[in-house]
Design a protein around this motif. Sequence first.
Motif, mmCIF file in Angstrom:
data_model
loop_
_atom_site.group_PDB
_atom_site.id
_atom_site.type_symbol
_atom_site.label_atom_id
_atom_site.label_comp_id
_atom_site.label_asym_id
_atom_site.label_seq_id
_atom_site.Cartn_x
_atom_site.Cartn_y
_atom_site.Cartn_z
ATOM 1 N N GLU A 82 -23.565 -4.178 -7.731
ATOM 2 C CA GLU A 82 -22.307 -3.663 -8.389
ATOM 3 C C GLU A 82 -21.481 -3.503 -7.187
ATOM 4 O O GLU A 82 -21.798 -3.594 -6.077
ATOM 5 C CB GLU A 82 -22.688 -2.072 -9.077
ATOM 6 C CG GLU A 82 -23.524 -2.229 -10.250
ATOM 7 C CD GLU A 82 -23.821 -1.001 -10.881
ATOM 8 O OE1 GLU A 82 -23.039 0.279 -10.309
ATOM 9 O OE2 GLU A 82 -24.450 -0.624 -11.753
ATOM 10 N N ARG A 83 -20.228 -2.913 -7.578
ATOM 11 C CA ARG A 83 -19.155 -2.617 -6.487
ATOM 12 C C ARG A 83 -18.931 -1.124 -6.649
ATOM 13 O O ARG A 83 -19.078 -0.479 -7.540
ATOM 14 C CB ARG A 83 -17.810 -3.156 -6.873
ATOM 15 C CG ARG A 83 -16.637 -2.744 -5.868
ATOM 16 C CD ARG A 83 -15.416 -3.390 -6.057
ATOM 17 N NE ARG A 83 -15.511 -4.810 -5.776
ATOM 18 C CZ ARG A 83 -14.432 -5.933 -5.947
ATOM 19 N NH1 ARG A 83 -13.556 -5.413 -6.618
ATOM 20 N NH2 ARG A 83 -14.460 -7.061 -5.776
ATOM 21 N N VAL A 84 -18.889 -0.533 -5.339
ATOM 22 C CA VAL A 84 -18.980 1.091 -5.029
ATOM 23 C C VAL A 84 -17.447 1.295 -4.400
ATOM 24 O O VAL A 84 -17.312 0.899 -3.442
ATOM 25 C CB VAL A 84 -20.022 1.328 -4.307
ATOM 26 C CG1 VAL A 84 -19.805 2.950 -3.825
ATOM 27 C CG2 VAL A 84 -21.334 1.080 -4.848
ATOM 28 N N TRP A 85 -16.892 2.182 -5.147
ATOM 29 C CA TRP A 85 -15.630 2.522 -4.576
ATOM 30 C C TRP A 85 -15.616 3.866 -3.835
ATOM 31 O O TRP A 85 -16.132 4.828 -4.455
ATOM 32 C CB TRP A 85 -14.449 2.759 -5.864
ATOM 33 C CG TRP A 85 -14.139 1.290 -6.208
ATOM 34 C CD1 TRP A 85 -14.906 0.809 -7.210
ATOM 35 C CD2 TRP A 85 -13.014 0.555 -6.047
ATOM 36 N NE1 TRP A 85 -14.290 -0.493 -7.487
ATOM 37 C CE2 TRP A 85 -13.287 -0.521 -7.099
ATOM 38 C CE3 TRP A 85 -11.848 0.786 -5.521
ATOM 39 C CZ2 TRP A 85 -12.176 -1.589 -7.009
ATOM 40 C CZ3 TRP A 85 -11.013 -0.296 -5.565
ATOM 41 C CH2 TRP A 85 -11.025 -1.445 -6.330
ATOM 42 N N LEU A 86 -15.147 4.030 -2.705
ATOM 43 C CA LEU A 86 -15.446 5.411 -2.044
ATOM 44 C C LEU A 86 -14.008 5.950 -1.813
ATOM 45 O O LEU A 86 -12.934 5.293 -1.511
ATOM 46 C CB LEU A 86 -15.796 5.122 -0.561
ATOM 47 C CG LEU A 86 -17.455 4.718 -0.628
ATOM 48 C CD1 LEU A 86 -17.793 4.697 0.895
ATOM 49 C CD2 LEU A 86 -18.371 5.673 -1.404
ATOM 50 N N HIS A 87 -13.826 7.254 -2.266
ATOM 51 C CA HIS A 87 -12.721 7.878 -2.235
ATOM 52 C C HIS A 87 -12.405 8.822 -1.320
ATOM 53 O O HIS A 87 -13.455 9.466 -0.510
ATOM 54 C CB HIS A 87 -12.295 8.645 -3.598
ATOM 55 C CG HIS A 87 -12.662 7.595 -4.840
ATOM 56 N ND1 HIS A 87 -11.546 6.816 -4.989
ATOM 57 C CD2 HIS A 87 -13.485 7.295 -5.637
ATOM 58 C CE1 HIS A 87 -11.839 6.136 -6.226
ATOM 59 N NE2 HIS A 87 -12.967 6.438 -6.552
ATOM 60 N N PRO A 88 -11.136 9.328 -0.699
ATOM 61 C CA PRO A 88 -11.138 10.238 0.568
ATOM 62 C C PRO A 88 -11.865 11.567 0.214
ATOM 63 O O PRO A 88 -11.742 11.889 -0.981
ATOM 64 C CB PRO A 88 -9.558 10.483 0.436
ATOM 65 C CG PRO A 88 -8.868 9.189 -0.232
ATOM 66 C CD PRO A 88 -9.963 8.806 -1.103
ATOM 67 N N ALA A 89 -12.330 12.115 1.220
ATOM 68 C CA ALA A 89 -12.955 13.034 1.243
ATOM 69 C C ALA A 89 -11.951 14.640 1.198
ATOM 70 O O ALA A 89 -11.000 14.037 1.963
ATOM 71 C CB ALA A 89 -14.155 13.425 2.379
ATOM 72 N N GLU A 90 -12.421 15.587 0.672
ATOM 73 C CA GLU A 90 -11.649 16.800 0.766
ATOM 74 C C GLU A 90 -11.777 17.319 2.041
ATOM 75 O O GLU A 90 -13.050 17.655 2.583
ATOM 76 C CB GLU A 90 -12.034 17.736 -0.236
ATOM 77 C CG GLU A 90 -11.863 17.458 -1.690
ATOM 78 C CD GLU A 90 -12.131 18.599 -2.757
ATOM 79 O OE1 GLU A 90 -12.595 19.570 -2.262
ATOM 80 O OE2 GLU A 90 -11.998 18.219 -3.861
ATOM 81 N N ALA A 91 -10.690 17.670 2.605
ATOM 82 C CA ALA A 91 -10.532 18.162 4.078
ATOM 83 C C ALA A 91 -11.374 19.574 4.338
ATOM 84 O O ALA A 91 -11.066 20.384 3.390
ATOM 85 C CB ALA A 91 -9.254 18.190 4.695
ATOM 86 N N LEU A 92 -12.139 19.743 5.210
ATOM 87 C CA LEU A 92 -12.923 20.966 5.228
ATOM 88 C C LEU A 92 -11.924 22.089 5.929
ATOM 89 O O LEU A 92 -11.071 21.657 6.623
ATOM 90 C CB LEU A 92 -14.071 21.050 6.260
ATOM 91 C CG LEU A 92 -15.311 20.083 5.704
ATOM 92 C CD1 LEU A 92 -16.317 20.143 6.662
ATOM 93 C CD2 LEU A 92 -15.807 20.937 4.539
ATOM 94 N N GLN A 93 -11.814 23.291 5.671
ATOM 95 C CA GLN A 93 -10.765 24.286 5.988
ATOM 96 C C GLN A 93 -11.428 24.679 7.408
ATOM 97 O O GLN A 93 -12.447 24.911 7.741
ATOM 98 C CB GLN A 93 -10.790 25.501 5.137
ATOM 99 C CG GLN A 93 -9.896 26.481 5.431
ATOM 100 C CD GLN A 93 -10.058 28.032 4.682
ATOM 101 O OE1 GLN A 93 -10.666 27.725 3.532
ATOM 102 N NE2 GLN A 93 -9.228 28.599 5.136
ATOM 103 N N LEU A 94 -10.237 24.639 8.406
ATOM 104 C CA LEU A 94 -10.711 24.887 9.702
ATOM 105 C C LEU A 94 -11.044 26.213 9.930
ATOM 106 O O LEU A 94 -10.426 27.174 9.191
ATOM 107 C CB LEU A 94 -9.407 24.428 10.785
ATOM 108 C CG LEU A 94 -9.360 22.724 10.695
ATOM 109 C CD1 LEU A 94 -8.072 22.459 11.437
ATOM 110 C CD2 LEU A 94 -10.562 22.081 11.328
ATOM 111 N N PRO A 95 -11.625 26.775 11.008
ATOM 112 C CA PRO A 95 -11.994 28.139 11.377
ATOM 113 C C PRO A 95 -10.509 28.878 11.405
ATOM 114 O O PRO A 95 -9.622 28.271 11.953
ATOM 115 C CB PRO A 95 -12.869 28.069 12.652
ATOM 116 C CG PRO A 95 -13.349 26.946 12.654
ATOM 117 C CD PRO A 95 -12.226 25.737 11.996
ATOM 118 N N THR A 96 -10.629 30.047 11.016
ATOM 119 C CA THR A 96 -9.527 31.147 11.265
ATOM 120 C C THR A 96 -9.134 31.376 12.880
ATOM 121 O O THR A 96 -10.225 31.115 13.582
ATOM 122 C CB THR A 96 -9.759 32.599 10.886
ATOM 123 O OG1 THR A 96 -10.228 32.268 9.428
ATOM 124 C CG2 THR A 96 -8.837 33.518 11.068
#
Length: 303
Positions: free
Chosen positions: A106-120
Amino acid sequence: MALALLQRWRPKNAGGEPAGFTMPLPPGAGGVVREVVDPMGSPIAAAEVSLTALDTHRVAVRGTTDPYGFFLAALPPGRYSLLVSVDGLQPHGETLEVEAGAVADERVWLHPAEALQLPTPGTWLFDPPHTAIRFIAKHVGMGHVHGRFERFEGGIRIAPDMTQSSVQVRIDASSINTGNNTRDSHLRSADFLHVEEFPFIDFTSTRFSYRGGSKWVLQGSLTMHGVSRSMSLETTYLGTVNGGYGQELRCAALAKGELHREDYTLNWRSMLARGIAVVGPTVQLELDIQAMHHTRDTPTPPE
């Protein structure tokens, strides 16, 4: 289990999708083939792939995709969990059945990851019960020595522009612990850390550099044994959560680096000449950090 690293041309049909893939298999084995591509359909090299047997929960095969994005493995029949991951993209997981004489292709498509919120922005202090400073060193002629420092303090100043943030760490050199009292006493002696004259190991950052996804490079200066040298820490940011002693805000990260003992005038060759078995010249460092956002209301962690 055998990992079949095969290089062969893979034809495509008129619609651009991969045609069936064939590969030689050991008697009674089945095959797994995955073509890993990015959102544009371009192959992803060096993506990490692992297959875990669901009956034993043991990793059967672990490897990376080739320059064309392919991963191939021959496995005993059974049910497996497959995981594909690469920095900056969402991981792909699936459960599959491996059948004798068949190839799961099979072919696997990887999609952009959600960016983690940076510390305050503000001051974040290390939480010692949930922070570890570890090291691994080659023990001359005998494998590896694993150890840690038990006492340290430090924190992170998060700036509105993350690249302008800074980190400071102070380690009590006498708190070194490798699980062997004789060796630890020797490491504290003048042959190594010389803790009576140089009681602290200090790291002060000079620059944060973004590397994509959750990856950062932390440049700084490490002072040990009275000598300061530049050092780079490959850092993975793990995110920010509310929770803990008083539901305080905390962030987490993993950082890894390497130092050379002779840069700090720790002369291992002279000790070898005297017949002293010592750790080798290169030491791998690993920092597993949790830090709490410091305000007037931040609770004090228990000892």
